[in-house]
Design a protein around this motif. Structure first.
Motif, short mmCIF file in Angstrom:
data_model
loop_
_atom_site.label_atom_id
_atom_site.label_comp_id
_atom_site.label_asym_id
_atom_site.label_seq_id
_atom_site.Cartn_x
_atom_site.Cartn_y
_atom_site.Cartn_z
N ASP A 94 -0.35 -1.17 5.78
CA ASP A 94 -1.16 -0.17 5.07
C ASP A 94 -2.11 0.60 5.97
N GLU A 95 -2.79 -0.11 6.87
CA GLU A 95 -3.87 0.52 7.61
C GLU A 95 -3.40 1.72 8.44
N GLN A 104 -2.68 4.63 6.05
CA GLN A 104 -3.89 5.26 5.51
C GLN A 104 -4.55 6.14 6.57
N ARG A 105 -4.49 5.70 7.79
CA ARG A 105 -5.09 6.43 8.91
C ARG A 105 -4.52 7.84 9.05
N VAL A 106 -3.27 8.03 8.64
CA VAL A 106 -2.68 9.37 8.76
C VAL A 106 -2.61 10.08 7.41
N GLY A 107 -3.29 9.51 6.42
CA GLY A 107 -3.37 10.18 5.11
C GLY A 107 -2.23 9.83 4.18
N GLU A 133 0.02 7.21 1.51
CA GLU A 133 -0.12 6.10 0.59
C GLU A 133 1.26 5.57 0.23
N THR A 151 4.91 8.62 11.30
CA THR A 151 4.25 7.33 11.10
C THR A 151 4.96 6.50 10.04
#
Lengths: 413, 424
Positions: free
Chosen positions: A65-66, A69-72, A74, A97
């Motif tokens: 997940d992390e 999330q870092r690249v926007g 979900e 990603t």
């Protein structure tokens, strides 16, 4: 009409691309051909628990997940009796990603014991939250094994009982991963702001090096034709008595599906349906009443369920439901009724297809069945259904000896 | 060249973007319409809202039953006939009585917009408001209420809202058996007469269609009818802090936890920092609460924090369902995480992740004409200005770790947390 193109990697991974450049998002959807129907009857709930483990670290990446999330981005996933599906939505500029993450967990998981221990607890709480701590939440746990005596639809995706989840060990996780999570047992669908060329290049780069495995053979026991009506009773701390009735019908890809589905709609879809109009609105026997189909890949069910009004006995309720069914069998349906449920089905389909994610998932499901084009032409197929076909399905399906009835009594009386 | 699977591929940081806005049509009387012609499928959503929610009702339940009765028969059609007409066109209807607004919605194939609008007009202008239909709705409401009393999540939510708002505030009151009983047909008729006027209505149409603007403009002329103006009302609520409530529910398999308090509204300077606080604390899957209470301890399937930000109120809550034995430990961990937000600066890296996540999920959520219209409605009803989201995105991206710690210290004191636990 959902436009798409397909190609296949050498390792057997099938890829489908649905270009839609109207929004700056891409969906990467990976569907695996494994569901709870593929489980050992003594170890149920495993496919779904496994889905949770897919987020707990892969071969080279400690957390799924992390970095997403870092690249926007979900993501989420779900497991059904038929399939396990993972999807990621990400702004188009950062799509690589999603390829990196999704391919790494197809390559291998980290098989971390702590992750397994924690996710067992999470799933046990999910089991309680959805099935045990809700009024009537356990009805399906009781209904399924009545209806399915041989086929693995006898247990729900969450599992037959908590102990099956509690008893899972890491070796099972490894075995399951290496037998089902292989490229030639999956379909990758890319939808949205991505071109076919990009899709080819990125799929080849990230999924291409993953070795193929031996595609598992599915040889599930067929559910034998039901010969006599089945009945069951249960009770609980619920405010009113409830009625459940299930009939066997065909699977969602079979030729009779649309006629059966429309028949079910005439019976119990929405407030204009026969069951609702007669028994909720006019005669005030039920407080709620509906019918729906399970739409499973293997032969599925038409289910009628309702909650009775205070002061009406469950026996009376059942008698009245039977009368509505009998009337349908005796007098058939009207052209106007058929036109109505076709219009409802058509607009439901079109509304659903206004979302990119739904278009992508429809392609994924259809591809798993063998032909992504099955996701198209549904409107035409349901438009082609005739009155005679619907009436024929009613006669074939709505027979007492094809039914299972579960009575759920309130303890409060 | 071997493939580098260890390091993440390069990516770009996301930027604020511009949202598509609907066209606005006005009539002198006050009737307003918004039209967003967009999408590829020939479907549309029609919504008509009136300021007729709980906020405006004389007592509990009047708004709910008046709204629901609109679809239960008109001077021309019985309730069954209305349902048949809607279904015959393949349309779907719902009416949502909310805290402030009541919304009637139709989802239909665009070619049937005209007859559907005519039908909504009929429900709004000439409802039957019949005693027998009211009895049917009351019976359904009583049974729904009985069903809800079996759910720990409902019990916790109800006790929490009641604690925050109290008996004298329309949001705090509950539609229980007594309240259901009390609602009379006379009061419903009166409420319908003064709350459902075209001059106070807002109409929202989103989807693909032909000449929607011209069609709606014409229609609006026929509804250009003067009516009373919306009065301004205000209510007081207690501002409880540090309260603890236990709702007993025998035989519950899990306990539901609901905790929180009032916070500053979105009209305040500090709001962007509060927004970031909530997101980091419990707003998304990677949040502190999820990492600690689900992913580390396995106490729950899910735990979230969220804000309710409306024109009349603004509060913050945490909710979860956990094994009863872990309820106390869960509350302890929630407070522990709040304390940590006060004591330690959030790292620059964590803040960066959340900023990209917020913008990215915002982009992904804007998929259909309906989703754009929903965002627009939020800015319209809360009087935030058309470019609110563009401004908000810029402000969110500018929030610093220090500002987050400041709001943590100022507004999110663990000692002040109100806690409701419903369960065994």
């Amino acid at each position: 009409m959902i436009d798409f193109k397909t190609f296949e990697l050498e390792n057997g991974l099938r890829v489908i691309v649905h270009e839609d450049h109207s929004r700056p998002t891409v969906v990467l959807n990976l569907i695996y051909d494994v569901g709870s129907r593929d489980e050992d009857p003594a170890k149920t709930g495993f496919a779904h628990l496994f889905e949770h483990l897919m987020f707990g670290g892969s071969a080279n990446i400690p957390s799924f997940d992390e970095p997403l999330q870092r690249v926007g981005g979900e993501n989420n996933a779900f497991t059904s009796p038929d399939v396990t599906n993972y999807y990621t939505l990400v702004p188009a500029a950062n799509i690589e990603t999603a390829f990196w993450l999704e391919s790494d967990r197809m390559l291998s998981l980290s098989f971390d014991q702590k992750v397994l221990d924690v996710q067992k607890n999470v799933v046990i709480e999910e089991f309680k939250q959805r099935y045990l701590n809700q009024p009537y939440g356990d009805a399906w746990l009781k209904l399924r094994p009545m209806v399915y005596t041989q086929h693995p639809y006898a247990w729900p995706t969450i599992g037959k009982e908590l102990s099956h989840i509690e008893n899972v060990v890491m070796d099972q996780v490894r075995d399951f991963f290496y037998s089902h999570y292989i490229p030639n047992n999956a379909v990758l669908v890319l939808g949205g702001h991505i071109t076919l060329e990009q899709a080819k290049e990125l799929s080849e780069k990230w999924f291409g090096p993953i070795p193929a495995g031996k595609k598992p053979l599915r040889a599930l026991p067929k559910e034998p034709a039901q010969k006599e009506a089945r009945r069951g009773e249960t009770s609980g701390d619920v405010p009113m008595d409830a009625f459940y009735r299930a009939y066997h019908m065909c699977g969602r890809w079979e030729k009779d599906f649309f006629a059966s589905d429309l028949m079910c709609d005439i019976l119990g879809r929405g407030k204009s349906s026969r069951l609702y109009e007669k028994l909720v609105n006019t005669d005030k026997i039920f407080h709620s009443l509906q019918s729906y189909v399970t739409s499973s890949f293997d032969p599925g069910l038409i289910v009628i369920d309702g909650k009775l009004r205070d002061g009406v006995s469950i026996e009376e309720g059942e008698k009245r439901v039977n009368e509505v069914i009998q009337e349908l069998l005796d007098k058939g349906i009207t052209d106007k009724e058929l036109e109505k449920v076709k219009n409802q089905a058509e607009s439901t389909l079109i509304f659903s297809e206004s979302e990119l994610l739904n278009r992508v998932m429809n392609l994924a499901f259809a591809a798993l069945e063998g032909d992504p084009n099955l996701a198209n032409g549904e409107v035409e197929r349901l438009r082609a259904v005739t009155k005679e076909q619907v009436e024929q399905m009613a006669k074939q399906i709505l027979r007492p000896e094809n039914s299972s009835t579960l009575i759920y009594r309130s303890n409060k009386k | 060249m071997t493939l580098d699977r260890i390091n993440a591929p390069s990516f770009i940081d996301l930027e604020p973007f511009t949202l598509v806005k609907p066209d606005k049509l006005n009539e002198a009387s006050g009737l307003t319409a918004f039209i967003l012609e967009q999408g590829q499928q020939e479907v549309c959503r029609l919504e008509i809202t009136f300021p007729a929610g709980k906020w405006y009702e004389p007592y509990t339940g009047v708004s709910y039953f008046t709204s629901k009765l609109l679809a239960e028969g008109t001077q021309k059609h019985s309730s069954g006939e209305l349902q048949q007409i809607i279904a015959q066109y393949g349309s779907f209807f719902e009416v949502n009585p909310g805290n402030d607004q009541v919304t009637l919605s139709i989802f239909c194939l665009s070619r049937y917009l005209k007859p559907m609008l005519t039908l909504l007009e009929e429900m709004i202008e000439q409802p039957l408001l019949d005693a027998e239909e009211l009895d049917k709705l009351k019976s359904q409401a009583r049974q729904n209420y009985a069903l809800n009393l079996n759910k720990t999540s409902y019990l916790a939510g109800r006790a929490y809202i009641h604690l925050l708002f109290g008996n004298d505030h329309p949001y705090g009151r509950v539609l229980d058996d007594q309240a259901i009983e009390k609602v009379t047909l006379e009061d419903i008729k009166k409420f319908h007469q003064h709350a459902f006027h075209w001059n106070q209505a807002s109409v929202f149409i989103s989807g693909k269609g032909e000449n929607l603007n011209a069609f709606i403009q014409d229609w609006m002329k026929s509804k250009n009818i003067p009516g009373p103006l919306k009065g301004s009302l205000s209510f007081n609520s207690p501002r409880p802090v540090g309260q603890k409530i236990k709702v007993e529910k025998e035989g519950a398999v899990q306990s539901s936890v609901k905790a929180g308090f009032f916070i500053p509204s979105r009209y305040e300077e500090s709001f962007p920092a509060i927004y970031m606080y909530n997101e980091i604390f419990g707003g998304y899957f990677g949040s502190r609460l999820m990492q600690n209470i689900r992913e580390d301890k396995g106490f729950t399937y899910g735990i979230h924090s969220s804000m309710v930000q409306d024109i009349h109120t603004s509060y913050w809550s945490v909710q979860t369902d956990v094994n009863g034995d872990n309820a106390e430990a869960t509350v302890r961990e929630i407070k522990f995480e709040m304390q940590r937000m006060q004591d330690e600066l959030v790292s620059e890296d964590e803040l960066k992740v959340v900023k990209n996540y917020i913008i990215g999920s915002f982009i992904s959520s804007l998929d259909t004409p309906f989703s754009f219209m929903d965002r627009f409605k939020a800015t319209y009803f809360n009087e935030l200005g058309d470019d609110y989201y563009e401004r908000l995105m810029k402000k969110l991206l500018a929030v610093t770790t220090q500002q987050i710690q400041d709001v943590a210290k100022k507004y999110f004191d663990p000692e002040q947390l109100n806690v409701v636990v419903a369960g065994k």
